[in-house]
Every structure is written in structure tokens, then in C-alpha cells.
Write an enzyme that holds these catalytic residues in place. Sequence first.
Site, PDB file in Angstrom:
ATOM      1  N   GLY A 174      16.728 -10.496  -5.780  1.00  0.00           N
ATOM      2  CA  GLY A 174      17.947 -10.854  -5.139  1.00  0.00           C
ATOM      3  C   GLY A 174      18.754  -9.906  -4.575  1.00  0.00           C
ATOM      4  O   GLY A 174      19.753 -10.132  -4.067  1.00  0.00           O
ATOM      5  N   GLU A 229       4.388  -6.366   4.046  1.00  0.00           N
ATOM      6  CA  GLU A 229       3.783  -7.766   4.370  1.00  0.00           C
ATOM      7  C   GLU A 229       4.646  -8.448   5.645  1.00  0.00           C
ATOM      8  O   GLU A 229       5.728  -8.217   5.851  1.00  0.00           O
ATOM      9  CB  GLU A 229       4.234  -8.670   3.157  1.00  0.00           C
ATOM     10  CG  GLU A 229       3.618  -8.358   1.993  1.00  0.00           C
ATOM     11  CD  GLU A 229       2.345  -8.542   1.770  1.00  0.00           C
ATOM     12  OE1 GLU A 229       1.649  -9.260   2.603  1.00  0.00           O
ATOM     13  OE2 GLU A 229       1.813  -7.918   0.650  1.00  0.00           O
ATOM     14  N   ASN A 244       1.792  -0.368   5.138  1.00  0.00           N
ATOM     15  CA  ASN A 244       2.355  -0.672   3.890  1.00  0.00           C
ATOM     16  C   ASN A 244       3.718  -1.872   4.089  1.00  0.00           C
ATOM     17  O   ASN A 244       4.392  -1.657   4.921  1.00  0.00           O
ATOM     18  CB  ASN A 244       3.162   0.576   3.241  1.00  0.00           C
ATOM     19  CG  ASN A 244       3.932   0.215   1.981  1.00  0.00           C
ATOM     20  OD1 ASN A 244       3.595  -0.880   1.258  1.00  0.00           O
ATOM     21  ND2 ASN A 244       5.073   0.926   1.854  1.00  0.00           N
ATOM     22  N   CYS A 293       1.055  -1.262   0.061  1.00  0.00           N
ATOM     23  CA  CYS A 293       0.071  -0.077  -0.113  1.00  0.00           C
ATOM     24  C   CYS A 293       0.711   1.440  -0.030  1.00  0.00           C
ATOM     25  O   CYS A 293       1.925   1.088  -0.019  1.00  0.00           O
ATOM     26  CB  CYS A 293      -0.923   0.004   1.125  1.00  0.00           C
ATOM     27  SG  CYS A 293      -1.790  -1.383   1.556  1.00  0.00           S
TER      28      CYS A 293
END
Length: 626
Positions: free
Chosen positions: A361, A77, A75, A2
Site C-alpha cells: 500500500g 514488471e 528488472n 531480477c
Amino acid sequence: MCGIAGIVNSDPDRPAAAETLQRMCKAIDHRGPDDSGTWVEGGTGLGMTRLSIIDVAGGSQPIHNEDRTVWIVYNGEIYNHRELRADLERRGHSFYTQSDTETIVHLYEEFGTDCVLHLRGMFAFAIWDRNRKRLFLARDRLGIKPLHYLRDAHKFLFGSEIKSILEHTNVPREMHPPSLVTYVAYGYVPDPLTMFEGIHKLPPAHTLEYENGQTTIRQYWDVRFEVGDPQPEAFYVEKLLDILSEAVKLRLMSEVPLGAFLSGGTDSSMVVALMAQHMSQPVKTFSIGFEKDEYNELGYARKVAEHFGTDHHEEIVRPDAENVVLDLVRQFDEPFADSSAIPMYYVSRTARKHVTVALSGDGGDELFAGYLRYVDDSRTRLANHVPAALRDPVLLGLAGLLPEGYPGVNFLRNLSGNTDQQYLRRMSKGITTAHENILSDEIRERLKTTDPSPVMMNHLASVEALDDLSRRQYLDTKTYLPGDILTKVDRTSMMVSLEARVPILDHHLVEFAATIPPELKLRGTTTKYIFKKAAERLLTREMIYRPKKGFAVPIKFWLRQEWTGLSADLVLGPRALARNNFRREYLERVMNEHSSGRRDNSSIIWALMVLELWFREKIDGAGGPC
């Protein structure tokens, strides 16, 4: 994923303007085009735009606790949110969504500001505690997600990107002169400053509390380089693979299509290899290349894709990339001189056609000593045998006898000073304000110092007892990683509404990497030694032990060919010169040296071009020439 924004007025009886909050959110709707929401009460307003990844149907924000006394916009995870949720439910908390966002609300109820210690993931969030009338901001440990703020006598504003804050009617657009010095030296503005007067970044691993008009900032985590009892090489290989494998697996959590960036380098190839182990369907991989062979790594990426049977997609970037330059300046909000933002944008755009989430990565070079600048060359080691009392006067004296721009001048300067100062020069983009008289008299009068290094030296001073390699890794983890690498990944991916995840920067792996003996990271001139040994379990030797290129861009050729007119206007045009930031003779020398082929000044020219575009777009407000 977000974008978040908010307003807290110092006077709680002065209502937060809902229309202003909506504009702040609209400015960052590229970060979350799927949904939006605001909550306003009295002098406080929270807003967000949502890219739906977890609990797509029910995870709309702002989210609240059971009695609506705690509200959050978030915002990121949280990869361990299911385990946290189960524990919180056992403690009596009730949930009304399946989102990871709500987990943070109840963690805050249970643990207060220490809630951040329980989170594993990437995040930037704002919590409003109605009972305490307190705003609580937090940013993840490594700075994967951004968070900016402004505080004055009348209000506190925050936003995922600076453009949100600039939407408020009472925010002046003024350059912060000390940040100009650090920008031209390093190509970005290190935390906590920004290029805007009065606007700051919340540093990684920090929280901020705004209560009763007072601001309190605290650091809640730091990477600690403590080797302890050395273990056999195989121990570090096995544990590295175990933690990285788990980190990759956790980051496959998604309700939307997911893939990976693949450059063909060891880091991204390892991420793809581990994804292939954990996924039942082929990994979707994405690569970009250039027409010039010396910058094109598509062949390496294809070999990795074929080896792991991925669903591979690629794109060629051509010189018409100048069409995206102004878009990048708008997106970054600050001048940002890492030209690899161009290919990063293109690979993100390619990926977004097929997926909503992509694993990256990034982080391996900082954790496992992958940069060539970590290696002191023979000339540097020889110079350091000369006592500093003699070295600096002799080397700087010789440099002073040579004409500015003469071959060898910068080399002599770079050998002066102690090892820390030499390393900082290797980090620079080629503009060394402390030694070259490049700034105009007007700018110099506004500055206390033209030395760009204080923020860097402060970090180095905090780990004075460590070995040289660990100190350099610590510095890069605190500055270059969040300020350059992760800023680039976040802004370019969010520019196309793509969520980028970085498993190598799982904080469990970061903490473990800091316990690996330096000689297992950098062995002679072999960089990332232990990581490459771990990679031998999954990749072929050809994939691992090929020459390192990095995410390089053929910008030196573009500046001598397709971009000559553009660069001339942005560096030496009347509008640029009228700003009087730099001495004209310096600018002319840099341009002439590059166009004649005598020296590759592309990094300097690119930094100056981006700076001028930033002035036109963000300060003048008139837009650029592209």
C-alpha cells in the site's frame, strides 16, 4: 523480477571479463534465485539473476531481438506488455518468448529511446545496441526499481544494487563526504548521489546513454500539479476508485502465488479490498506486530482480514531483531536510517513462506497528503507572521543563549527560516548539521558546505509557482519516496526473493492525484481527505478514521534495554570514535539524554549505529559486531 549488472569497457578491444560479470551477478542472486544468464561480446557484458514471475519456462535473460543486434537485461514488471506485444506484432516484429522483457526489446527497435514512454509498470533495464555501440539504461517513473552506475576513464559499470559494482576489482571503496551530511540529516542519501565516491543512482524517470565514452542523462517524465477546472468532490472519488481498481487488477498478473502486505492502515486495506473484488480465491495477507501494545497494529489488520475473508498470516517481532541488523546493512549497501526496514523485512519474510509476489500500500501518503508534517501547526503559523528579517535573528539568537541540548533549542531553530526550510527540518531525523556543531573539524575541512538541503531546495525551486502543499508533495515524490520508502520496500523484499508491487504508484494514478485540488487532500488538519472519502466505499469508518501510527518500531525501548551495549559500541566505541566524523561531546550528549529518559534520541542513535555498521561492513570490510 531480477537483478541486473553489466560492464562496458571504454576500449571495445579490451574484453569484458566474464568471471567479473559472473561475480557481479552472484552478489545479487537474492534478487533472482531461479535463473541466471550472461552475454559477453568484446568489451561489453550483460548479466542478470531471475526471479521467475512471467513466462516462467521461457523468459530467461539476456533476451535479444530477431537479428541479435539488440540485447537486454531487465528488472521489473510491465503490466501492459500484452497490449504492447499485440501492436508490435501487427508492426511486423517476431517474438520468441512470452515474457514482458522481450516486449521492451521490440519497443526499442520501433521507438528508440522513447520506448520508455509506452511502458506501464516498474522497471530498470539495460539495452546494448550492437549497431550503434550504445548502452541505454532506464528507470521507471517513480523509482520503484533501483539502478546504480559508475563511470571512469576506462569503463562503465551498472547494477541493480551497489554490491554488484563493488565486485569489480578496480572500484575503490571511499566515502563521499557530502553524502554523509545529507544522510545524517534525512536518514538516506537522495538521488543521484550515493555514499560511495564515484557511484551514482540513476534518478527515477530518467534514461542514460553511454556511447563513445560519453554519458547523456535525460528526464522523460515528471509529475505535474495542475488542477485545472475544479470538479465536484464525487468526481474525484469515482475517478480515484476507477484508476486504483484498474491498477490493482493489472498487478494481479502472475504465474506464481500472490498476496498482500496488510498493516491495517487505509492504504494497504484499500489494496486488499480491491484485490478481494478481482480475485476468485481468498487474498493471502501478511502482517507483523510487536509485543508493546502502543506499537502493535495487528488488531487493526485482523479486523480488515476478517472483513474481507482473507487467508491471514502474522508474526510478532521481538528485540532479537538485532540479529538482522547487519544483514540489513549488507543488503542496503548504503547507510539507511529508517528503522521500519526491520518490520518490513519481517513481513516480507513471512509473506515469502507462502507467496512469491506481494502487493503493498505504499505511496498513498505522498500522493494524497497523508503525512502530519504537511500540516503547519499553530506555532509555526504564528512564527511565520513575524517578518523573516526579525524572526531569524530573534529565534536563532534565543537558541544561541541556551545550552546545547536544552529543551526548546531545536524548536526555536525549527521556527526560523522560510516555510521551505521549516519543512525540511520536519523531514529530518533530528540531526541538523546546518545549526549544530556536530561534525568534526576534519570532516568540515573536506566539505564545501555543511548544509544538507541543496538537493531538496533545487527540487522546491523547480516548482516555485505551486501552492505550499503541492510543492511539499512534489519534493517528497522526488526524494523521500524513492530514496526512503521505495528503497526500503525493494531491498527488504528482494532480500528474501519476494517481488513487491505498489499499485497506488501506478503512474496514471499519480498523474490524476496531481490534478486534485489541495483542499481536497488536506482539509484543515484532516490528512488524505479525498482518499478517505473514496475508502468509505469499501472500508468501515473504524478502519479509515483510526489514529495513524505508521510502520513504527519500539526502537527507543530497545535502545534503553536490550540494545544498550550494542548502541554504546557503535556510537561511542573506540572503533567508531577513531573515524573522527563527529564531535565526541555531541555523541555523548545524545546517548546520555536518551539513556536517562530526558529525550527520545532513538532516531539519531539508530542513524549513527547504522552508519558505523556500514563503515565496518562496506569500507573496512571486516564485518560488524552482530
